[in-house]
Design a protein around this motif. Sequence first.
Motif, PDB file in Angstrom:
ATOM      1  N   SER A  82      -0.277   8.434  -6.376  1.00  0.00           N
ATOM      2  CA  SER A  82      -0.705   7.377  -5.473  1.00  0.00           C
ATOM      3  C   SER A  82      -1.758   7.912  -4.509  1.00  0.00           C
ATOM      4  O   SER A  82      -1.946   9.121  -4.359  1.00  0.00           O
ATOM      5  CB  SER A  82       0.493   6.838  -4.695  1.00  0.00           C
ATOM      6  N   GLY A  83      -2.428   7.016  -3.840  1.00  0.00           N
ATOM      7  CA  GLY A  83      -3.461   7.404  -2.895  1.00  0.00           C
ATOM      8  C   GLY A  83      -3.662   6.313  -1.865  1.00  0.00           C
ATOM      9  O   GLY A  83      -2.717   5.594  -1.501  1.00  0.00           O
ATOM     10  N   LEU A  84      -4.892   6.178  -1.418  1.00  0.00           N
ATOM     11  CA  LEU A  84      -5.243   5.175  -0.419  1.00  0.00           C
ATOM     12  C   LEU A  84      -5.594   3.873  -1.145  1.00  0.00           C
ATOM     13  O   LEU A  84      -6.571   3.810  -1.895  1.00  0.00           O
ATOM     14  CB  LEU A  84      -6.426   5.658   0.411  1.00  0.00           C
ATOM     15  N   ASP A 116      -8.887  -8.492  -4.346  1.00  0.00           N
ATOM     16  CA  ASP A 116      -9.417  -7.338  -5.070  1.00  0.00           C
ATOM     17  C   ASP A 116      -8.892  -6.068  -4.420  1.00  0.00           C
ATOM     18  O   ASP A 116      -8.789  -5.987  -3.187  1.00  0.00           O
ATOM     19  CB  ASP A 116     -10.954  -7.328  -5.048  1.00  0.00           C
ATOM     20  N   CYS A 117      -8.571  -5.076  -5.244  1.00  0.00           N
ATOM     21  CA  CYS A 117      -8.011  -3.821  -4.738  1.00  0.00           C
ATOM     22  C   CYS A 117      -8.736  -2.633  -5.359  1.00  0.00           C
ATOM     23  O   CYS A 117      -9.281  -2.722  -6.472  1.00  0.00           O
ATOM     24  CB  CYS A 117      -6.510  -3.719  -5.054  1.00  0.00           C
ATOM     25  N   ILE A 118      -8.721  -1.537  -4.643  1.00  0.00           N
ATOM     26  CA  ILE A 118      -9.274  -0.282  -5.104  1.00  0.00           C
ATOM     27  C   ILE A 118      -8.377   0.836  -4.602  1.00  0.00           C
ATOM     28  O   ILE A 118      -7.804   0.749  -3.498  1.00  0.00           O
ATOM     29  CB  ILE A 118     -10.728  -0.094  -4.605  1.00  0.00           C
ATOM     30  N   ILE A 119      -8.186   1.876  -5.414  1.00  0.00           N
ATOM     31  CA  ILE A 119      -7.335   3.012  -5.054  1.00  0.00           C
ATOM     32  C   ILE A 119      -8.200   4.268  -4.967  1.00  0.00           C
ATOM     33  O   ILE A 119      -8.934   4.596  -5.910  1.00  0.00           O
ATOM     34  CB  ILE A 119      -6.214   3.210  -6.089  1.00  0.00           C
ATOM     35  N   GLN A 129      -7.693  13.535  -4.508  1.00  0.00           N
ATOM     36  CA  GLN A 129      -8.562  14.400  -5.303  1.00  0.00           C
ATOM     37  C   GLN A 129      -9.963  13.808  -5.442  1.00  0.00           C
ATOM     38  O   GLN A 129     -10.968  14.522  -5.420  1.00  0.00           O
ATOM     39  CB  GLN A 129      -7.949  14.639  -6.689  1.00  0.00           C
ATOM     40  N   GLU A 130     -10.024  12.484  -5.590  1.00  0.00           N
ATOM     41  CA  GLU A 130     -11.320  11.828  -5.717  1.00  0.00           C
ATOM     42  C   GLU A 130     -12.104  11.878  -4.417  1.00  0.00           C
ATOM     43  O   GLU A 130     -13.323  12.027  -4.420  1.00  0.00           O
ATOM     44  CB  GLU A 130     -11.122  10.380  -6.164  1.00  0.00           C
ATOM     45  N   LEU A 131     -11.410  11.721  -3.290  1.00  0.00           N
ATOM     46  CA  LEU A 131     -12.107  11.766  -2.007  1.00  0.00           C
ATOM     47  C   LEU A 131     -12.644  13.162  -1.712  1.00  0.00           C
ATOM     48  O   LEU A 131     -13.641  13.304  -0.991  1.00  0.00           O
ATOM     49  CB  LEU A 131     -11.150  11.329  -0.891  1.00  0.00           C
ATOM     50  N   LYS A 177      -6.341  -5.017   3.786  1.00  0.00           N
ATOM     51  CA  LYS A 177      -5.098  -4.264   3.949  1.00  0.00           C
ATOM     52  C   LYS A 177      -5.265  -2.880   3.324  1.00  0.00           C
ATOM     53  O   LYS A 177      -5.598  -2.755   2.142  1.00  0.00           O
ATOM     54  CB  LYS A 177      -3.934  -4.997   3.303  1.00  0.00           C
ATOM     55  N   ILE A 178      -5.021  -1.861   4.129  1.00  0.00           N
ATOM     56  CA  ILE A 178      -5.087  -0.471   3.683  1.00  0.00           C
ATOM     57  C   ILE A 178      -3.683   0.112   3.760  1.00  0.00           C
ATOM     58  O   ILE A 178      -3.051   0.108   4.816  1.00  0.00           O
ATOM     59  CB  ILE A 178      -6.048   0.358   4.559  1.00  0.00           C
ATOM     60  N   SER A 179      -3.191   0.618   2.648  1.00  0.00           N
ATOM     61  CA  SER A 179      -1.838   1.182   2.604  1.00  0.00           C
ATOM     62  C   SER A 179      -1.880   2.556   1.949  1.00  0.00           C
ATOM     63  O   SER A 179      -2.644   2.791   1.008  1.00  0.00           O
ATOM     64  CB  SER A 179      -0.890   0.261   1.829  1.00  0.00           C
ATOM     65  N   PHE A 180      -1.051   3.453   2.443  1.00  0.00           N
ATOM     66  CA  PHE A 180      -0.968   4.804   1.905  1.00  0.00           C
ATOM     67  C   PHE A 180       0.372   5.416   2.281  1.00  0.00           C
ATOM     68  O   PHE A 180       1.011   5.008   3.264  1.00  0.00           O
ATOM     69  CB  PHE A 180      -2.110   5.687   2.431  1.00  0.00           C
TER      70      PHE A 180
END
Length: 566
Positions: free
Chosen positions: A147-149, A177-180, A184-186, A211-214
Amino acid sequence: MEISLKCLPGGRAPSCGNMMAQSDLDLKETALKEDLKFYFMNPCDKYRARHQIPWKLALQILKIVMVTSQLVFFGLSNQLVVSFKEENTVAFKHLFLKGYSGVDEDDYSCSIYTQQDAYDSIFYVIDQYRQLKNISLGTLGYEHDGSGLKICKQQYRRGGMLPSSDKPNIDVSTETDCIILKPQELASRNAEEKLNSSFFNLEFYRLIQVKISFKLKGVALQTIHARELPDCYAFQNTITFNNRAHSGKIKIYFNSDTDIQECKDWHILGSVLQKNSLYILIFDGFVILNCLASLILCSRSVVLALRLRQAIIPANTVGKKWRFVDFFLEKYNRCVSYTDRMEFINGWYVLVIISDVMTITGSILKMEIKAKNLTSYDVCSILLGTSTLFVWVGVIRYLGYFQTYNVLILTMQASLPKVLRFCCCAGMIYLGYTFCGWIVLGPYHEKFEDLNTVAECLFSLVNGDDMFATFAQIQQKSMLVWTFSRLYLYSFIILFIYMILSLFIALITDAYDTIKKYQQSGFLATDLHEFLKDCGDVSYRKEQTSMPFICCCRRRQSDDNLILIN
């Protein structure tokens, strides 16, 4: 010369059978009175009468000490958990909310007013998440399950909706619409491509929310200083940019759900923590044994009392003792009243049984939490806290054996039915004022914004709390509403403080005066009391006790007419 009369065969002595039946009935009545008198004795009198050791009293005294100590130990441990959660929530707000002042503006954390502020706040969260390990002061880490941001934006569908148009065409259907963004990608060089994608081109005129969840992990090391094993925490953080009102103000909400998890594959050097945990587990085991013994004894007393009230087997069965209800029906040909029946149900024993069940359940949960197999702190707190409350309330039973303290118990018992009926009537008026204040004053006063807040505000007014502030905080935007608020508040205060509250106190005072009068002139005798009046000649052993610490409270002769509560 002594003459002995015998029953002759052939029925020539018809009164002889009646005499034998009457004698048998008298013997059963005497035995029943003896059992009833012994049942209604206090523990000290029971010991002096039959040398029956008051095990229940001793267990209750021991249980008070043990349960209270257990609650204190658990409270200190739970306090560390609560403080760790609260401090992490405050730290998260300072870490991820740009421009956070340290104090929430209202029910939301902070707010923004320009498009640039919105972009800056969103990318600020992403940047802080990326370099979390370099800037955080706590023992925080990322989730390792892939999981990530997660960033999701909800907006209205495209259509002919133009803000400058006098007749906008609004499409009320929404799309999400969502993006993860994984850690590692950041950290890679390709992170800029995702951050510059069209996903972050926000059209604010149709944007509803972002909405930002982490998830983050942490370890509470402060428990080690309290000689406890550390806890592992999982934080589910959610930052919501709320633009539903489209008023030019976006409210930013921060929510952090904390879950205590079992630490896996951890190794702690030193045996102090393990020994301390073992000692506490042993103490919890003794608490469970104490409560189990108390539960068995009190349950046995309740069962014996019910059997004393009425035999399970019919009274005409050969060899079966006559119980009170059966005896009263047979001898006087009428049923025992409901009040006399309830005398046999000892409410204090029922309270102790409930307390013991809750303590045993809470202690088992506490042992599992101490062993780091469970994390149900809230459930355990409710069980242990409520059981300790019942244990201390149960002490009133033993204070009730003294006439001075028994006045409080009798007053509460006598006034309770009237108080409940009075509260039902007053509650209808209270609910009317609650609904009225919510719908009229809600838009103009922060204390009347929702029903729960209105009810709390009115209850505070009844107790004279924050009265001037309630008057002063009403907004004077509408003269009509302002005038109505004055009439509303003045009428509520006059009605509840000067009338209803005074009547409420008068009910309790009247019950207190009645109890004092009864203690001087005597209580109203029921059938049970009349039945036990002439059993004072029942012989019990009156030897002096060798246990002054248990039976130091000698029952005075003047207390014999005092009605004690079950």
